[in-house]
Design a protein around this motif. Sequence first.
Motif, short mmCIF file in Angstrom:
data_model
loop_
_atom_site.label_atom_id
_atom_site.label_comp_id
_atom_site.label_asym_id
_atom_site.label_seq_id
_atom_site.Cartn_x
_atom_site.Cartn_y
_atom_site.Cartn_z
N VAL A 85 -41.78 77.51 -34.75
CA VAL A 85 -41.53 78.90 -35.12
C VAL A 85 -41.29 79.64 -33.82
O VAL A 85 -42.19 79.73 -32.98
CB VAL A 85 -42.72 79.52 -35.88
CG1 VAL A 85 -42.48 80.98 -36.16
CG2 VAL A 85 -42.99 78.75 -37.17
N ARG A 108 -40.00 85.35 -33.36
CA ARG A 108 -40.40 85.62 -34.75
C ARG A 108 -41.90 85.75 -34.91
O ARG A 108 -42.37 86.40 -35.84
CB ARG A 108 -39.91 84.51 -35.67
CG ARG A 108 -38.46 84.55 -35.94
CD ARG A 108 -38.15 83.65 -37.12
NE ARG A 108 -36.80 83.16 -36.99
CZ ARG A 108 -36.37 82.04 -37.51
NH1 ARG A 108 -37.18 81.27 -38.17
NH2 ARG A 108 -35.13 81.67 -37.35
N ASN A 145 -47.61 74.47 -32.99
CA ASN A 145 -46.32 75.13 -32.99
C ASN A 145 -45.46 74.77 -31.77
O ASN A 145 -44.30 75.15 -31.71
CB ASN A 145 -46.49 76.65 -33.05
CG ASN A 145 -45.18 77.37 -33.26
OD1 ASN A 145 -44.36 76.96 -34.07
ND2 ASN A 145 -44.97 78.44 -32.52
N PRO A 149 -37.21 71.56 -37.44
CA PRO A 149 -38.06 71.69 -38.63
C PRO A 149 -38.07 70.42 -39.49
O PRO A 149 -39.10 70.09 -40.08
CB PRO A 149 -37.44 72.86 -39.40
CG PRO A 149 -36.46 73.50 -38.52
CD PRO A 149 -36.19 72.59 -37.37
N SER A 168 -41.50 68.44 -40.48
CA SER A 168 -41.85 68.11 -41.86
C SER A 168 -42.03 66.61 -42.07
O SER A 168 -42.94 66.18 -42.78
CB SER A 168 -40.79 68.64 -42.83
OG SER A 168 -40.82 70.05 -42.86
N HIS A 199 -44.57 68.33 -45.33
CA HIS A 199 -44.00 69.61 -45.73
C HIS A 199 -45.07 70.69 -45.87
O HIS A 199 -44.84 71.86 -45.56
CB HIS A 199 -43.22 69.47 -47.05
CG HIS A 199 -42.56 70.73 -47.47
ND1 HIS A 199 -41.47 71.25 -46.81
CD2 HIS A 199 -42.86 71.60 -48.47
CE1 HIS A 199 -41.11 72.39 -47.39
NE2 HIS A 199 -41.94 72.62 -48.40
N TYR A 231 -45.71 72.27 -42.51
CA TYR A 231 -44.64 73.19 -42.14
C TYR A 231 -44.75 74.48 -42.94
O TYR A 231 -44.59 75.58 -42.40
CB TYR A 231 -43.27 72.53 -42.35
CG TYR A 231 -42.13 73.41 -41.91
CD1 TYR A 231 -41.90 73.65 -40.56
CD2 TYR A 231 -41.30 74.01 -42.84
CE1 TYR A 231 -40.87 74.47 -40.14
CE2 TYR A 231 -40.26 74.83 -42.43
CZ TYR A 231 -40.05 75.05 -41.09
OH TYR A 231 -39.03 75.87 -40.68
N HIS A 232 -45.04 74.36 -44.22
CA HIS A 232 -45.21 75.54 -45.07
C HIS A 232 -46.38 76.40 -44.57
O HIS A 232 -46.26 77.63 -44.50
CB HIS A 232 -45.44 75.10 -46.52
CG HIS A 232 -45.57 76.21 -47.48
ND1 HIS A 232 -44.52 77.01 -47.84
CD2 HIS A 232 -46.65 76.68 -48.15
CE1 HIS A 232 -44.94 77.93 -48.70
NE2 HIS A 232 -46.23 77.74 -48.91
N THR A 283 -45.33 78.28 -41.51
CA THR A 283 -44.45 79.38 -41.90
C THR A 283 -45.26 80.54 -42.48
O THR A 283 -44.99 81.70 -42.18
CB THR A 283 -43.41 78.89 -42.92
OG1 THR A 283 -42.68 77.81 -42.35
CG2 THR A 283 -42.44 79.98 -43.30
N MET A 333 -46.75 82.47 -39.77
CA MET A 333 -45.76 83.33 -39.15
C MET A 333 -45.64 84.62 -39.95
O MET A 333 -45.66 85.72 -39.42
CB MET A 333 -44.40 82.65 -39.09
CG MET A 333 -43.27 83.55 -38.65
SD MET A 333 -41.62 82.86 -38.87
CE MET A 333 -41.44 82.87 -40.63
N LEU A 334 -45.51 84.49 -41.27
CA LEU A 334 -45.32 85.65 -42.14
C LEU A 334 -46.55 86.53 -42.24
O LEU A 334 -46.42 87.72 -42.52
CB LEU A 334 -44.89 85.19 -43.52
CG LEU A 334 -43.53 84.49 -43.61
CD1 LEU A 334 -43.30 83.93 -45.00
CD2 LEU A 334 -42.42 85.44 -43.19
N SER A 339 -46.16 89.44 -39.99
CA SER A 339 -44.86 90.11 -39.93
C SER A 339 -44.88 91.42 -40.68
O SER A 339 -45.82 91.69 -41.45
CB SER A 339 -43.77 89.21 -40.51
OG SER A 339 -43.82 89.22 -41.92
#
Length: 108
Positions: A47, A51, A61, A81, A85, A90, A93-94, A97, A100-101, A104
């Motif tokens: 990531v 971001r 990361n 990515p 994964s 997966h 990775y999710h 993510t 990260m969000l 945000s």
Amino acid sequence: MTKERKSLERKLHDVMLDLVRWRDGGCVLRDMDGGRCNGAMQGGHVVPVARAGHLRFELENIFCQCASHNLLHYRCDPIYPDWYSLTWGHSAYHALTLRMLSRSKYSE
């Protein structure tokens, strides 16, 4: 940002690079695409820092990448990515993510 903080962050960055080079033993993407490896070993963020600056120094990361593969990632090639994964799953990775969000402007 103070000069002292900037200096400490630079030192931490250098230590992280040494650590991921040691941990990964070279570019983690070397076997993914038939040998595009070239250039100096760098620390590549799954990531991007742009971001999610809060994930900059998280070991899950950042991995060792050669300059060529790091440039591909910068140009939004999906190889990094995909490798993440395939290597960690997966769901990992999710989860990254979601982290990260979580910080945000879209998480409110």
